[in-house]
Design a protein around this motif. Structure first.
Motif, PDB file in Angstrom:
ATOM      1  N   MET A 161       0.709  -1.264   0.041  1.00  9.04           N
ATOM      2  CA  MET A 161      -0.267   0.067   0.145  1.00  9.04           C
ATOM      3  C   MET A 161       0.892   1.299   0.118  1.00  9.04           C
ATOM      4  SD  MET A 161      -2.765  -1.525   0.081  1.00  9.04           S
ATOM      5  CE  MET A 161      -3.930  -0.117   0.140  1.00  9.04           C
ATOM      6  N   LYS A 162       2.264   1.213   0.422  1.00  8.76           N
ATOM      7  CA  LYS A 162       2.852   2.494   0.460  1.00  8.76           C
ATOM      8  C   LYS A 162       4.226   2.275   0.695  1.00  8.76           C
ATOM      9  CE  LYS A 162       2.611   3.233   5.731  1.00  8.76           C
ATOM     10  NZ  LYS A 162       4.044   2.882   5.782  1.00  8.76           N
ATOM     11  N   VAL A 163       4.937   3.352   0.370  1.00  5.96           N
ATOM     12  CA  VAL A 163       6.440   3.528  -0.010  1.00  5.96           C
ATOM     13  C   VAL A 163       6.824   4.343   1.142  1.00  5.96           C
ATOM     14  CG1 VAL A 163       8.553   3.738  -1.260  1.00  5.96           C
ATOM     15  CG2 VAL A 163       6.245   2.510  -2.097  1.00  5.96           C
ATOM     16  N   CYS A 164       8.003   4.171   1.984  1.00  5.59           N
ATOM     17  CA  CYS A 164       8.520   5.064   2.945  1.00  5.59           C
ATOM     18  C   CYS A 164       9.902   5.007   2.819  1.00  5.59           C
ATOM     19  CB  CYS A 164       7.789   4.879   4.088  1.00  5.59           C
ATOM     20  SG  CYS A 164       8.548   5.810   5.587  1.00  5.59           S
ATOM     21  N   PHE A 165      10.681   6.263   2.832  1.00  5.80           N
ATOM     22  CA  PHE A 165      11.873   6.445   2.887  1.00  5.80           C
ATOM     23  C   PHE A 165      12.414   7.120   4.089  1.00  5.80           C
ATOM     24  CE2 PHE A 165      13.783   5.062  -1.005  1.00  5.80           C
ATOM     25  CZ  PHE A 165      12.967   5.026  -1.800  1.00  5.80           C
ATOM     26  N   LYS A 166      12.693   6.570   5.166  1.00  2.83           N
ATOM     27  CA  LYS A 166      13.259   7.476   6.480  1.00  2.83           C
ATOM     28  C   LYS A 166      14.579   7.487   6.707  1.00  2.83           C
ATOM     29  CE  LYS A 166      11.373   3.659   8.823  1.00  2.83           C
ATOM     30  NZ  LYS A 166      10.085   2.997   9.366  1.00  2.83           N
ATOM     31  N   SER A 167      15.054   8.361   7.706  1.00  5.07           N
ATOM     32  CA  SER A 167      16.343   8.350   8.065  1.00  5.07           C
ATOM     33  C   SER A 167      16.349   7.022   9.140  1.00  5.07           C
ATOM     34  CB  SER A 167      16.529   9.434   9.200  1.00  5.07           C
ATOM     35  OG  SER A 167      15.961  10.563   8.815  1.00  5.07           O
ATOM     36  N   TYR A 168      17.655   6.527   9.054  1.00  4.71           N
ATOM     37  CA  TYR A 168      17.817   5.030   9.634  1.00  4.71           C
ATOM     38  C   TYR A 168      18.111   5.670  11.028  1.00  4.71           C
ATOM     39  CZ  TYR A 168      20.388   1.173  11.374  1.00  4.71           C
ATOM     40  OH  TYR A 168      20.797   0.216  12.236  1.00  4.71           O
ATOM     41  N   THR A 169      17.440   4.797  11.993  1.00  2.39           N
ATOM     42  CA  THR A 169      17.732   5.026  13.608  1.00  2.39           C
ATOM     43  C   THR A 169      17.981   3.599  14.148  1.00  2.39           C
ATOM     44  OG1 THR A 169      15.287   4.707  13.990  1.00  2.39           O
ATOM     45  CG2 THR A 169      16.172   7.117  13.609  1.00  2.39           C
ATOM     46  N   GLU A 170      18.645   3.562  15.317  1.00  4.74           N
ATOM     47  CA  GLU A 170      18.904   2.210  15.631  1.00  4.74           C
ATOM     48  C   GLU A 170      18.603   2.559  17.247  1.00  4.74           C
ATOM     49  OE1 GLU A 170      22.635   1.196  14.670  1.00  4.74           O
ATOM     50  OE2 GLU A 170      23.412   3.028  15.564  1.00  4.74           O
ATOM     51  N   GLU A 171      18.550   1.441  18.094  1.00  2.70           N
ATOM     52  CA  GLU A 171      17.979   1.560  19.429  1.00  2.70           C
ATOM     53  C   GLU A 171      18.791   2.686  20.110  1.00  2.70           C
ATOM     54  OE1 GLU A 171      17.965  -2.276  17.553  1.00  2.70           O
ATOM     55  OE2 GLU A 171      19.659  -2.142  19.000  1.00  2.70           O
ATOM     56  N   ASP A 172      19.986   2.728  19.944  1.00  2.00           N
ATOM     57  CA  ASP A 172      20.829   3.811  20.837  1.00  2.00           C
ATOM     58  C   ASP A 172      21.036   5.075  20.109  1.00  2.00           C
ATOM     59  OD1 ASP A 172      24.144   2.301  20.643  1.00  2.00           O
ATOM     60  OD2 ASP A 172      22.457   2.857  18.933  1.00  2.00           O
ATOM     61  N   THR A 173      20.077   5.439  19.117  1.00  2.00           N
ATOM     62  CA  THR A 173      20.264   6.595  18.475  1.00  2.00           C
ATOM     63  C   THR A 173      19.832   7.815  19.636  1.00  2.00           C
ATOM     64  OG1 THR A 173      19.537   5.754  16.375  1.00  2.00           O
ATOM     65  CG2 THR A 173      19.254   8.102  16.610  1.00  2.00           C
ATOM     66  N   ASP A 174      20.666   8.924  19.623  1.00  2.00           N
ATOM     67  CA  ASP A 174      20.306   9.815  20.414  1.00  2.00           C
ATOM     68  C   ASP A 174      19.351  10.750  19.866  1.00  2.00           C
ATOM     69  OD1 ASP A 174      22.590  12.421  22.300  1.00  2.00           O
ATOM     70  OD2 ASP A 174      20.214  11.719  22.487  1.00  2.00           O
ATOM     71  N   PHE A 175      18.063  10.515  20.048  1.00  2.00           N
ATOM     72  CA  PHE A 175      16.871  11.204  19.530  1.00  2.00           C
ATOM     73  C   PHE A 175      16.807  12.683  19.905  1.00  2.00           C
ATOM     74  CE2 PHE A 175      15.087   7.941  17.238  1.00  2.00           C
ATOM     75  CZ  PHE A 175      15.209   6.854  18.059  1.00  2.00           C
ATOM     76  N   SER A 176      17.526  13.059  20.979  1.00  6.14           N
ATOM     77  CA  SER A 176      17.249  14.518  21.324  1.00  6.14           C
ATOM     78  C   SER A 176      18.488  15.484  20.491  1.00  6.14           C
ATOM     79  CB  SER A 176      17.807  14.674  22.732  1.00  6.14           C
ATOM     80  OG  SER A 176      19.057  14.079  22.976  1.00  6.14           O
ATOM     81  N   LYS A 177      19.169  14.535  19.836  1.00  8.68           N
ATOM     82  CA  LYS A 177      20.298  15.246  18.981  1.00  8.68           C
ATOM     83  C   LYS A 177      20.049  15.244  17.325  1.00  8.68           C
ATOM     84  CE  LYS A 177      23.607  16.094  22.434  1.00  8.68           C
ATOM     85  NZ  LYS A 177      23.521  15.219  23.214  1.00  8.68           N
ATOM     86  N   THR A 178      19.284  14.391  17.195  1.00  3.86           N
ATOM     87  CA  THR A 178      19.054  14.028  15.636  1.00  3.86           C
ATOM     88  C   THR A 178      17.938  14.443  15.157  1.00  3.86           C
ATOM     89  OG1 THR A 178      19.277  11.713  16.343  1.00  3.86           O
ATOM     90  CG2 THR A 178      20.767  12.199  14.836  1.00  3.86           C
ATOM     91  N   MET A 179      17.735  14.944  14.006  1.00  2.00           N
ATOM     92  CA  MET A 179      16.751  15.366  13.300  1.00  2.00           C
ATOM     93  C   MET A 179      16.413  14.449  12.144  1.00  2.00           C
ATOM     94  SD  MET A 179      16.071  18.831  10.927  1.00  2.00           S
ATOM     95  CE  MET A 179      15.452  18.633   9.407  1.00  2.00           C
ATOM     96  N   LEU A 180      15.317  13.840  12.382  1.00  2.00           N
ATOM     97  CA  LEU A 180      14.723  12.662  11.591  1.00  2.00           C
ATOM     98  C   LEU A 180      13.674  12.862  10.527  1.00  2.00           C
ATOM     99  CD1 LEU A 180      14.083  10.000  14.478  1.00  2.00           C
ATOM    100  CD2 LEU A 180      15.985  10.314  12.983  1.00  2.00           C
ATOM    101  N   THR A 181      13.996  12.313   9.272  1.00  2.00           N
ATOM    102  CA  THR A 181      13.321  12.766   8.125  1.00  2.00           C
ATOM    103  C   THR A 181      12.501  11.634   7.894  1.00  2.00           C
ATOM    104  OG1 THR A 181      14.665  14.625   7.599  1.00  2.00           O
ATOM    105  CG2 THR A 181      13.127  13.892   5.806  1.00  2.00           C
ATOM    106  N   GLU A 182      11.498  11.796   7.142  1.00  2.00           N
ATOM    107  CA  GLU A 182      10.618  10.723   6.726  1.00  2.00           C
ATOM    108  C   GLU A 182       9.718  10.968   5.581  1.00  2.00           C
ATOM    109  OE1 GLU A 182       8.680   7.894   9.723  1.00  2.00           O
ATOM    110  OE2 GLU A 182       6.890   8.011   8.221  1.00  2.00           O
ATOM    111  N   ILE A 183       9.725  10.388   4.440  1.00  2.00           N
ATOM    112  CA  ILE A 183       9.168  10.521   3.423  1.00  2.00           C
ATOM    113  C   ILE A 183       7.974   9.440   2.767  1.00  2.00           C
ATOM    114  CG2 ILE A 183       9.100  11.297   0.885  1.00  2.00           C
ATOM    115  CD1 ILE A 183      12.113  11.927   2.047  1.00  2.00           C
TER     116      ILE A 183
END
Lengths: 392, 259
Positions: A161-183
């Motif tokens: 139904m859909k296709v999505c490209f997103k920034s890769y994240t893993e368990e210990d990604t510091d979310f408070s420092k990284t900007m994440l993008t999803e299309i």
């Protein structure tokens, strides 16, 4: 190709010229094949090496990209001034000559030394991939532009139904420092959309950008062949006179899980894309770091030894298959040369690791080639190489 | 604490993007203060900034079609966020042809400003690009750090009250002076309505302040919005205060004088 490695293979064959490159961690491979029709004049002759009994059908050699790029710098200038470009090889002297015949009788000749090397060819059965997307290069560029140039890895997630490209994240990604993008995209935007299995594959965007730039210039649609996580993803463009394939390793989910069960690694470096980090990981003694390892198994999984043996027999046939430019890019492996009795140096081990599993390790080098031919035993210490077992 | 806003008009979006780009050039990290009617981008003078202070005020109504905000508490209906303006700038960069841009405060893994850009596409449904920009929530007890800097009792507008200004650069080898004439000297009404004591001062005497040229350059080079009015105030040897005014945006920038 320069985005993948510092050197490339210059490989003329009967039907055309192939330029290939593989990155240092053997997780990205590119091959651009120009059919003889691309050239105004194409002349290729088989040369038999005195040291070998059978005729060698190809003349592979390695060149440093940095030396060749200046020859073709400034496309605009080239288009205006250069009338003809001649490329010819001189095996005895070990150099390739690029000659640009320009306006007003100016002739620029570049003689570049090449290194003898063993053939490099990828083994990847595109037609066996359950997921195939075909998209105009413009659209792909429009998608990738939303990611910052520093973004290393990108995850492609598909369902019917859909296709999505997103920034890769893993368990210990510091979310408070990284900007994440999803299309998020609608399947309708693709020229061809086939999703046989829901999957989420993570690959290196940086290495892909080379192909994106190339495809935008040629404005040919880009085909994306992939499977589930862990299996390679291939981006290809094809037209009448050329065919380009970029095959990238994808992150394996299985390893991600197993890795998180391992003792946490002290080093917090990113997944080993470069030789340096992979060597660091191995050297610190742990089998696998907390970080998931890159894995580039080809599909489908089959027991190693019978297939490997079959490969040996397939050498001549396989070469022809690739040359006729069919979709299937499954061709011989460098290991066949090892089987034929040529010196097995560390070089061969490197070729293997793209298709046989985790990032290559110099420590394992001596045993590595045998490992990939045998059915691997999934022992803890061979964790990194265990994934190599489902070979081809 | 809730915040949702939406921009639908392309001109407003471009204008907003330009303001953000300007802020991004002036500060690596700054504070975003949200109130019912306005947005403020604040950089308060800390040693890390080199003593520079920035205060940028926008009227939300001029940019957003929808703007809903609920502050930390009823009597303190405001939100203070710490963010990297460059992230916001990047998120908006590729929204040039957007159908709509929605900004929302969310808290999935950590507090974020979620910028959702709806782009036109060839298919029936739009393409949606989402950027999650991490933000820090600034607790109420620190809000006092972010008050509008009071305009100090300045001496005169860049040089003197006769409308002359000199911009001087001096190095060991060379000295360059640029003379400006016929500048306006607007009368500044202070907060309590009392006219400043400008009349008492000598019209010809110059007030001067030495500032780091890099900071001035940063301010001027980063400008993406052409101001309708630009003011410059100097407190002799202490601080230089720039005010750039536009219809719906005002930007104040303080650069301390060097010793």
């Amino acid at each position: 190709i320069a985005r993948i490695s510092d050197e490339f293979w210059f490989d003329p064959v009967e039907k055309g010229l192939a330029l290939r490159s593989v990155n240092s961690s053997r997780s990205a491979y590119a091959c651009v094949f120009f059919s003889s029709m691309f050239f105004q004049h194409y002349c290729w002759a088989a040369v038999s090496q005195p040291c070998q009994k059978e005729k060698q059908f190809s003349l592979p050699c390695k060149l440093i990209i940095k030396s060749v790029l200046p020859v073709f710098r400034c496309v605009n200038v080239l288009e205006r001034n250069v009338e003809k470009c001649s490329i010819y090889t001189n095996i005895n002297d070990h150099h390739i000559t690029f000659q640009l015949l320009c306006k007003h009788g100016v002739v620029k000749t570049y003689n570049l030394m090449f290194q003898d090397c063993d053939p490099l060819q990828a083994v990847f059965a595109k037609h066996l991939c359950p997921n195939i997307l075909k998209v105009h290069s413009r659209l792909l560029a429009e998608i990738m532009i939303h990611f910052p140039t520093s973004q290393e890895e990108v995850t492609l997630s598909v369902t019917p139904m859909k296709v999505c490209f997103k920034s890769y994240t893993e368990e210990d990604t510091d979310f408070s420092k990284t900007m994440l993008t999803e299309i998020q995209l609608n399947p309708e935007e693709f020229d061809y959309f086939q999703v046989g299995v829901d999957s989420e594959v993570t690959f290196c965007l940086k290495e892909l950008r080379g192909l994106l730039a190339f495809s935008e210039a040629t404005s040919v649609p880009v085909s994306i062949h992939f499977d589930v996580s862990g299996k390679p993803i291939a981006f290809s463009i094809e037209d009448m006179v050329l065919e380009a394939n970029f095959i990238l390793a994808t992150l394996s989910d299985v390893e991600k899980e197993r890795a998180s069960q391992q003792a946490p690694e002290s080093s917090k470096t990113r997944t080993g894309k470069s030789d340096k980090t992979s060597v660091d990981r191995e050297n610190s003694g742990a089998v696998a770091s907390k970080k998931p390892q890159w894995n580039s198994n080809t599909a489908p999984a089959k027991p190693a030894s019978p297939l490997a043996k079959r490969e040996i027999k397939d050498i001549p046939r396989a070469v022809k298959r690739e040359v006729t430019g069919t979709e299937e890019t499954a061709v011989t492996e460098a290991e066949e040369r090892a089987a034929l009795g040529e010196a097995a140096g560390a070089q061969y081990q490197k070729f293997h690791s793209l298709f046989f599993g985790a990032v290559s390790c110099q420590k394992d080098a001596p045993s590595h080639s045998f490992h990939s031919l045998a059915t691997a035993s999934d022992t803890e210490e061979d964790f990194g190489n265990a994934q190599s077992s489902p070979v081809l | 604490m809730r915040f949702r806003a939406k921009i639908v008009d392309l001109a407003c979006l471009n204008h907003f993007s330009r303001v953000i780009n300007t802020i991004a050039k002036l500060a690596k990290t700054c504070t975003l203060r949200l109130t019912v009617g306005k947005l403020y981008f604040i950089l308060s003078d800390k040693v890390a900034n080199g003593g520079v202070t920035m205060w940028c005020e926008l009227c939300q109504g001029n940019f957003f079609d929808e703007f809903q905000m609920e502050g930390v508490a009823a009597e303190h209906n405001e939100i203070y966020l710490e963010l990297v303006p460059d992230n916001l700038s990047r998120a908006l960069k590729t929204a040039q042809s957007a159908k709509a841009v929605k900004i929302k405060l969310t808290n999935k893994h950590c507090p974020c400003l979620r910028v959702a850009v709806e782009l036109p596409s060839l298919s029936s449904s739009s393409r949606i690009v989402t950027h999650d920009i991490p933000v820090g929530i600034i607790p109420r007890k620190l809000w006092n750090d972010f008050r509008e800097p009071s305009v100090p009792d300045f001496d005169v507008i860049e040089a003197n009250l006769s409308g002359e200004m000199n911009l001087k650069i001096e190095t060991d080898l060379v000295s360059v002076t640029t003379h400006f004439k016929d500048l306006g000297n607007p009368v500044w009404a202070s907060e309590d309505g009392y006219q400043s004591s400008a009349q008492d001062r000598d019209l010809e005497s110059m007030a001067e302040a030495r500032i780091d040229i890099k900071k001035l350059q940063q301010l001027l080079a980063g400008q993406q919005v052409n101001p309708t009015k630009a003011l410059c105030n100097i407190v002799s040897k202490r601080i230089v205060h720039f005010i750039l005014l536009h219809e719906d945006v005002s930007l104040q920038y303080y650069i301390p004088a060097l010793a």
